[in-house]
Design a protein around this motif. Structure first.
Motif, PDB file in Angstrom:
ATOM      1  N   UNK A  26      23.572  71.423  28.988  1.00  0.00           N
ATOM      2  CA  UNK A  26      24.327  70.656  29.981  1.00  0.00           C
ATOM      3  C   UNK A  26      23.425  69.556  30.542  1.00  0.00           C
ATOM      4  N   UNK A  27      24.014  68.405  30.807  1.00  0.00           N
ATOM      5  CA  UNK A  27      23.241  67.264  31.302  1.00  0.00           C
ATOM      6  C   UNK A  27      22.988  67.439  32.797  1.00  0.00           C
ATOM      7  N   UNK A  28      21.726  67.613  33.137  1.00  0.00           N
ATOM      8  CA  UNK A  28      21.379  67.867  34.541  1.00  0.00           C
ATOM      9  C   UNK A  28      21.789  66.709  35.450  1.00  0.00           C
ATOM     10  N   UNK A  29      21.889  65.510  34.882  1.00  0.00           N
ATOM     11  CA  UNK A  29      22.205  64.343  35.715  1.00  0.00           C
ATOM     12  C   UNK A  29      23.683  63.961  35.708  1.00  0.00           C
ATOM     13  N   UNK A  30      24.512  64.750  35.051  1.00  0.00           N
ATOM     14  CA  UNK A  30      25.936  64.377  35.001  1.00  0.00           C
ATOM     15  C   UNK A  30      26.756  65.263  35.948  1.00  0.00           C
ATOM     16  N   UNK A  31      27.411  64.657  36.906  1.00  0.00           N
ATOM     17  CA  UNK A  31      28.179  65.428  37.893  1.00  0.00           C
ATOM     18  C   UNK A  31      29.417  66.048  37.232  1.00  0.00           C
ATOM     19  N   UNK A  49      23.329  69.777  45.174  1.00  0.00           N
ATOM     20  CA  UNK A  49      24.134  70.860  45.751  1.00  0.00           C
ATOM     21  C   UNK A  49      25.095  71.479  44.734  1.00  0.00           C
ATOM     22  N   UNK A  50      25.621  70.636  43.852  1.00  0.00           N
ATOM     23  CA  UNK A  50      26.554  71.136  42.840  1.00  0.00           C
ATOM     24  C   UNK A  50      25.842  72.121  41.889  1.00  0.00           C
ATOM     25  N   UNK A  51      24.666  71.730  41.412  1.00  0.00           N
ATOM     26  CA  UNK A  51      23.934  72.585  40.467  1.00  0.00           C
ATOM     27  C   UNK A  51      23.488  73.872  41.162  1.00  0.00           C
ATOM     28  N   UNK A 286      27.009  79.397  25.586  1.00  0.00           N
ATOM     29  CA  UNK A 286      27.523  78.018  25.561  1.00  0.00           C
ATOM     30  C   UNK A 286      28.478  77.762  26.726  1.00  0.00           C
ATOM     31  N   UNK A 287      29.078  78.832  27.260  1.00  0.00           N
ATOM     32  CA  UNK A 287      30.038  78.640  28.354  1.00  0.00           C
ATOM     33  C   UNK A 287      29.351  78.446  29.708  1.00  0.00           C
ATOM     34  N   UNK A 288      28.066  78.744  29.772  1.00  0.00           N
ATOM     35  CA  UNK A 288      27.356  78.583  31.054  1.00  0.00           C
ATOM     36  C   UNK A 288      27.347  77.111  31.467  1.00  0.00           C
ATOM     37  N   UNK A 289      27.692  76.825  32.717  1.00  0.00           N
ATOM     38  CA  UNK A 289      27.673  75.418  33.142  1.00  0.00           C
ATOM     39  C   UNK A 289      26.259  74.895  33.410  1.00  0.00           C
ATOM     40  N   UNK A 290      25.274  75.790  33.295  1.00  0.00           N
ATOM     41  CA  UNK A 290      23.875  75.395  33.528  1.00  0.00           C
ATOM     42  C   UNK A 290      23.023  75.959  32.398  1.00  0.00           C
TER      43      UNK A 290
END
Ligand code: GCU
Length: 387
Positions: A26-31, A49-51, A286-290
């Motif tokens: 996942x792209x750490x810089x993409x909201x 805060x989102x991450x 792969x389903x993890x958002x982080x």
């Protein structure tokens, strides 16, 4: 048949680089609404805060921040410990909430004959209590207090059992007694969260100890303690630096590589470490958002040092290095480039002059003098002593 299952399970752990599946981090810089973060304010106000919430809800659980009172009592004091080189204090820190309280037992050595206040290393001790023997009759590489004192730093430790017993049946018996509601929810804190919470309460105490420079407290942990140290550094931005030793899966290593320990394995062996929600990602990384590079990024701009050992493939040395590499874009927003090369350094070669430090030590899964010596070098680099 049972033996067959055992073999099948053992084989399910991959140690072959060629069998690491293709994956996209996942792209750490993409909201979450698809915007690319380009500067510090956007990172701090929107994406960070989102991450953080994604890690809380899916992996480590909520971090309760309220309690009624924190008091402390020095239960033992030796002003000329270590042949006069250090001042020992054993401190009981008591946190009260409603009619319940929890005690944290801290062992703290402060160097004599140096200007106060001093920076401090705080170990989250996940092994035997004898590793942090206040009498120093027993000495251990796991917490080489004399070496740290000689280098001019204070050295402290608490045992994980004060935060949460490391046991699937009794982990609720530590600080979770103060927060029973955490046990009722799928994003509730469990043992690793409780250990990180406990480290923060020690930091609360340090703010009251005039000999400690509470702005320079470095949290250290090995393995499961190294997972908690990272989470402590993420949750509590008062920690100046994080040292995560052989922390592996759900520590500093990327989950999607499925190299060594996997999410399924960790959730099965240690169901009391992470949230109930985390089990949704068993065999489903792969389903993890982080992924874990984002955990390191949450510590930016503060320095992080991660280690591995050559015989500890379970903790995925390469996956740890790749986490650091992939955390770099966030450090770059702070103009703190790490300059890490794409390939890990040679065995026993420590990367010190960098905001993200790393070494892969020859040997087994452990915390050793070699590791600590490099932690001290890294601390000296980031906080050079004046005069
Ligand atoms: C087990 C566990 C690891 C953990 C380690 C330790 O091997 O699978 O995740 O880091 O114990 O704490 O030593």
């Amino acid at each position: 048949f049972a033996i067959f299952i055992l073999i099948a399970r053992a084989q399910a752990q991959n140690y072959d680089e060629a069998k690491v599946p293709a994956y996209t981090l996942p792209d750490v810089l993409k909201t979450s609404d698809g915007q690319l973060v380009k500067n510090k304010p956007d990172w701090e106000k929107k994406r960070r805060p989102e991450v953080l919430t994604l890690f809380e809800n899916n992996i480590y659980g909520q971090m309760p921040k309220t309690f009624d009172n924190l008091t402390y009592k020095v239960t033992n004091e030796v002003k000329d410990a270590m042949n006069g080189k250090a001042h020992l204090k054993e401190v009981t820190i008591t946190v009260t909430k409603g009619n319940k309280s929890a005690d944290i037992h801290l062992v703290l050595f402060t160097p004599n004959h140096v200007k106060k206040p001093v920076p401090a290393f705080l170990l989250i001790n996940n092994r035997g209590k004898e590793n942090t023997d206040p009498t120093r009759a027993t000495k251990s590489e796991f917490w080489p207090a004399e070496t740290v004192i000689e280098s001019g730093y204070a050295v402290a430790a608490f045992h994980v059992s004060d935060g949460a017993p490391d046991n699937k049946n009794t982990y609720q018996d530590g600080i979770l007694r103060l927060y029973p509601e955490q046990l009722e929810t799928d994003n509730g804190m469990k043992a690793i969260g409780a250990w990180a919470w406990t480290a923060s309460r020690v930091l609360d105490y340090f703010q009251k100890d005039k000999n400690i420079d509470a702005k320079k407290v470095f949290v250290v942990g090995h393995s499961r303690g190294g997972k908690a140290a990272l989470w402590a550094g993420v949750q509590d931005q008062r920690f100046a630096m994080v040292f995560s030793n052989c922390s592996g899966n759900t520590g500093a290593a990327l989950a999607r590589r499925r190299f060594g320990e996997t999410i399924t394995r960790i959730n099965t062996s240690f169901p009391h470490w992470f949230t109930n929600n985390y089990k949704k990602y068993n065999d489903n990384e792969a389903a993890l958002p982080v992924d874990q590079h984002m955990l390191i990024a949450l510590i930016a701009p503060r320095p992080v040092y991660a280690t591995n050992a050559t015989k500890d493939l379970w903790a995925d040395p390469k996956g740890t290095y790749l986490s650091l590499i992939n955390a770099q874009p966030v450090y770059a927003l702070y103009k703190k480039p790490s300059g890490l090369s794409p390939e890990p350094p040679a065995i026993n070669t420590a990367i010190i002059n960098s905001i993200l430090g790393y070494h892969n030590r020859e040997g087994i899964h452990n915390l050793t003098t070699f590791d600590w010596q490099n932690f001290i070098r890294f601390a000296n680099y980031h906080y050079p002593k004046k005069g």
